[in-house]
Motif scaffolding. Sequence first.
Motif, PDB file in Angstrom:
ATOM      1  N   VAL A   1      15.851   4.773   3.725  1.00  0.00           N
ATOM      2  CA  VAL A   1      16.497   5.577   2.681  1.00  0.00           C
ATOM      3  C   VAL A   1      17.059   6.867   3.265  1.00  0.00           C
ATOM      4  O   VAL A   1      18.189   7.274   2.956  1.00  0.00           O
ATOM      5  CB  VAL A   1      15.496   5.883   1.546  1.00  0.00           C
ATOM      6  CG1 VAL A   1      16.095   6.869   0.552  1.00  0.00           C
ATOM      7  CG2 VAL A   1      15.089   4.604   0.831  1.00  0.00           C
ATOM      8  N   VAL A   2      16.287   7.515   4.151  1.00  0.00           N
ATOM      9  CA  VAL A   2      16.719   8.792   4.723  1.00  0.00           C
ATOM     10  C   VAL A   2      17.924   8.605   5.647  1.00  0.00           C
ATOM     11  O   VAL A   2      18.828   9.454   5.683  1.00  0.00           O
ATOM     12  CB  VAL A   2      15.554   9.459   5.479  1.00  0.00           C
ATOM     13  CG1 VAL A   2      16.008  10.732   6.167  1.00  0.00           C
ATOM     14  CG2 VAL A   2      14.406   9.778   4.518  1.00  0.00           C
TER      15      VAL A   2
ATOM     16  N   TYR B   1       8.816   8.060  12.565  1.00  0.00           N
ATOM     17  CA  TYR B   1       7.990   7.348  11.588  1.00  0.00           C
ATOM     18  C   TYR B   1       6.879   8.238  11.035  1.00  0.00           C
ATOM     19  O   TYR B   1       6.702   8.347   9.812  1.00  0.00           O
ATOM     20  CB  TYR B   1       7.409   6.100  12.247  1.00  0.00           C
ATOM     21  CG  TYR B   1       6.806   5.123  11.270  1.00  0.00           C
ATOM     22  CD1 TYR B   1       7.583   4.128  10.707  1.00  0.00           C
ATOM     23  CD2 TYR B   1       5.460   5.189  10.913  1.00  0.00           C
ATOM     24  CE1 TYR B   1       7.041   3.213   9.806  1.00  0.00           C
ATOM     25  CE2 TYR B   1       4.908   4.302  10.019  1.00  0.00           C
ATOM     26  CZ  TYR B   1       5.701   3.311   9.471  1.00  0.00           C
ATOM     27  OH  TYR B   1       5.152   2.431   8.567  1.00  0.00           O
TER      28      TYR B   1
ATOM     29  N   LYS C   1      10.572   1.728   5.028  1.00  0.00           N
ATOM     30  CA  LYS C   1      11.485   1.754   3.875  1.00  0.00           C
ATOM     31  C   LYS C   1      11.960   3.185   3.597  1.00  0.00           C
ATOM     32  O   LYS C   1      13.120   3.397   3.223  1.00  0.00           O
ATOM     33  CB  LYS C   1      10.794   1.176   2.646  1.00  0.00           C
ATOM     34  CG  LYS C   1      10.437  -0.301   2.780  1.00  0.00           C
ATOM     35  CD  LYS C   1       9.795  -0.834   1.513  1.00  0.00           C
ATOM     36  CE  LYS C   1       9.459  -2.315   1.655  1.00  0.00           C
ATOM     37  NZ  LYS C   1       8.822  -2.854   0.425  1.00  0.00           N
ATOM     38  N   ILE C   2      11.061   4.145   3.777  1.00  0.00           N
ATOM     39  CA  ILE C   2      11.448   5.544   3.558  1.00  0.00           C
ATOM     40  C   ILE C   2      12.461   5.982   4.614  1.00  0.00           C
ATOM     41  O   ILE C   2      13.435   6.675   4.307  1.00  0.00           O
ATOM     42  CB  ILE C   2      10.204   6.450   3.576  1.00  0.00           C
ATOM     43  CG1 ILE C   2       9.205   6.009   2.507  1.00  0.00           C
ATOM     44  CG2 ILE C   2      10.589   7.902   3.367  1.00  0.00           C
ATOM     45  CD1 ILE C   2       7.878   6.754   2.552  1.00  0.00           C
TER      46      ILE C   2
ATOM     47  N   CYS D   1      -1.993   9.927  -0.215  1.00  0.00           N
ATOM     48  CA  CYS D   1      -0.542   9.724  -0.298  1.00  0.00           C
ATOM     49  C   CYS D   1       0.082   9.551   1.085  1.00  0.00           C
ATOM     50  O   CYS D   1       0.997   8.731   1.262  1.00  0.00           O
ATOM     51  CB  CYS D   1       0.108  10.887  -1.029  1.00  0.00           C
ATOM     52  SG  CYS D   1      -0.256  10.954  -2.793  1.00  0.00           S
TER      53      CYS D   1
ATOM     54  N   ALA E   1       6.974  12.463   3.312  1.00  0.00           N
ATOM     55  CA  ALA E   1       7.005  11.670   2.083  1.00  0.00           C
ATOM     56  C   ALA E   1       5.664  11.735   1.363  1.00  0.00           C
ATOM     57  O   ALA E   1       5.609  11.843   0.129  1.00  0.00           O
ATOM     58  CB  ALA E   1       7.364  10.223   2.407  1.00  0.00           C
TER      59      ALA E   1
ATOM     60  N   VAL F   1       8.379  11.355   8.996  1.00  0.00           N
ATOM     61  CA  VAL F   1       8.901  10.971   7.683  1.00  0.00           C
ATOM     62  C   VAL F   1       7.765  10.575   6.753  1.00  0.00           C
ATOM     63  O   VAL F   1       7.765  10.920   5.563  1.00  0.00           O
ATOM     64  CB  VAL F   1       9.920   9.827   7.833  1.00  0.00           C
ATOM     65  CG1 VAL F   1      10.292   9.247   6.474  1.00  0.00           C
ATOM     66  CG2 VAL F   1      11.164  10.321   8.548  1.00  0.00           C
ATOM     67  N   SER F   2       6.772   9.853   7.262  1.00  0.00           N
ATOM     68  CA  SER F   2       5.643   9.433   6.428  1.00  0.00           C
ATOM     69  C   SER F   2       4.850  10.632   5.925  1.00  0.00           C
ATOM     70  O   SER F   2       4.435  10.678   4.758  1.00  0.00           O
ATOM     71  CB  SER F   2       4.733   8.490   7.207  1.00  0.00           C
ATOM     72  OG  SER F   2       5.424   7.309   7.574  1.00  0.00           O
TER      73      SER F   2
ATOM     74  N   PHE G   1       5.020  13.016  -2.398  1.00  0.00           N
ATOM     75  CA  PHE G   1       4.340  12.197  -3.402  1.00  0.00           C
ATOM     76  C   PHE G   1       3.094  12.904  -3.950  1.00  0.00           C
ATOM     77  O   PHE G   1       2.764  12.768  -5.130  1.00  0.00           O
ATOM     78  CB  PHE G   1       3.939  10.843  -2.802  1.00  0.00           C
ATOM     79  CG  PHE G   1       5.109   9.984  -2.416  1.00  0.00           C
ATOM     80  CD1 PHE G   1       6.315  10.103  -3.082  1.00  0.00           C
ATOM     81  CD2 PHE G   1       5.007   9.069  -1.380  1.00  0.00           C
ATOM     82  CE1 PHE G   1       7.407   9.322  -2.729  1.00  0.00           C
ATOM     83  CE2 PHE G   1       6.089   8.278  -1.026  1.00  0.00           C
ATOM     84  CZ  PHE G   1       7.291   8.409  -1.700  1.00  0.00           C
TER      85      PHE G   1
ATOM     86  N   GLY H   1       6.532   3.378   5.473  1.00  0.00           N
ATOM     87  CA  GLY H   1       7.332   4.338   6.225  1.00  0.00           C
ATOM     88  C   GLY H   1       8.688   3.798   6.629  1.00  0.00           C
ATOM     89  O   GLY H   1       9.685   4.529   6.617  1.00  0.00           O
TER      90      GLY H   1
ATOM     91  N   ALA I   1       2.020   6.338   2.382  1.00  0.00           N
ATOM     92  CA  ALA I   1       3.387   6.425   2.898  1.00  0.00           C
ATOM     93  C   ALA I   1       3.522   5.766   4.260  1.00  0.00           C
ATOM     94  O   ALA I   1       4.603   5.275   4.608  1.00  0.00           O
ATOM     95  CB  ALA I   1       3.823   7.888   2.971  1.00  0.00           C
TER      96      ALA I   1
END
Length: 318
Positions: free
Chosen positions: A51-52, A141, A47-48, A37, A148, A144-145, A152, A45, A41
Amino acid sequence: MKPQSHDLFDESTMSFGDHLEALRVHLWKALIGLAICVVGALFIGHKIVAVVRAPIDSALREYNLDKLPHEVEADPDNPDANQSASIEELIASLNSKQPQTAETKALQKILRDYQYRIDSLEETMAEPVTLAVQEAFTTIYLKVSFVAGLVFASPWVIYQIWLFVAAGLYPHERKYVYIYLPMSIFLFLGGALFCFYAVFPFVLNFLLGFNKLLGVNPQIRLSEWISFAITLPVMFGLSFQLPLVMLFLERISVFSLQDYHEKRRMAILIIAIISMLMTPADPMSMILMMLPLILLYELGILMCKYFPSANASPFEAA
């Protein structure tokens, strides 16, 4: 006569070594799922991160738009000042002039370039910043990855832990988990989503309003916002477990339903203190955590009322 010693695994069908082996297998499966996961991610990363950072981007755009003059009042004492026009109007007036001379086209190009620079400046002012060349990759990066990926993978990790724990539980004990665990996950996700979509806009507008009041231009560091945007939803998710905590304390006879009714004022005071400790140092986020918790306190009372404590579990009776 010496008392007979009892080993922890005397009544178990598995030996101590078998339990350790089962634990090792489930841990490896959980770690492999987590690694998959996290790697997945890393590919999304950006795109996440988008969003954040969406709440702070939106708040900064609104902040900068509010600083722009929306309307220029007419000055009767200075009529020349009332003849100012926007860049778009100037370009339109130049387009209407015929024939198009070289000077007119050059002026149009200058105005378009000027408008582009103004738009670019407004967009740049509405974006968070980084203070080190490696910060965007290492602090933002990768962080957050990984978070995330952990989110997940959490269903798979929890499932592996449950497979190990369930082997040592009785059927009625497993029944508790089947009911409490989905409720806990639902409350946690509800608290996190409530924070992200309802609390963040109010808190950011409140805090940025003080920058406007003091005439300060905010430069938000993206790594600090990422930490804030991860920590605060977790605090809300944990605080939203209040009804289950109340039900658990009532089950083990620490508090009764009558105690919850009679000590409501004290409970509200404790909720206010907890909200103050679990949120940043601003009254808006404290209030936005305290109000839902008061409602959840009432929900906890209803759960204790409609699932009355008895010798047997209320869920078993259902």
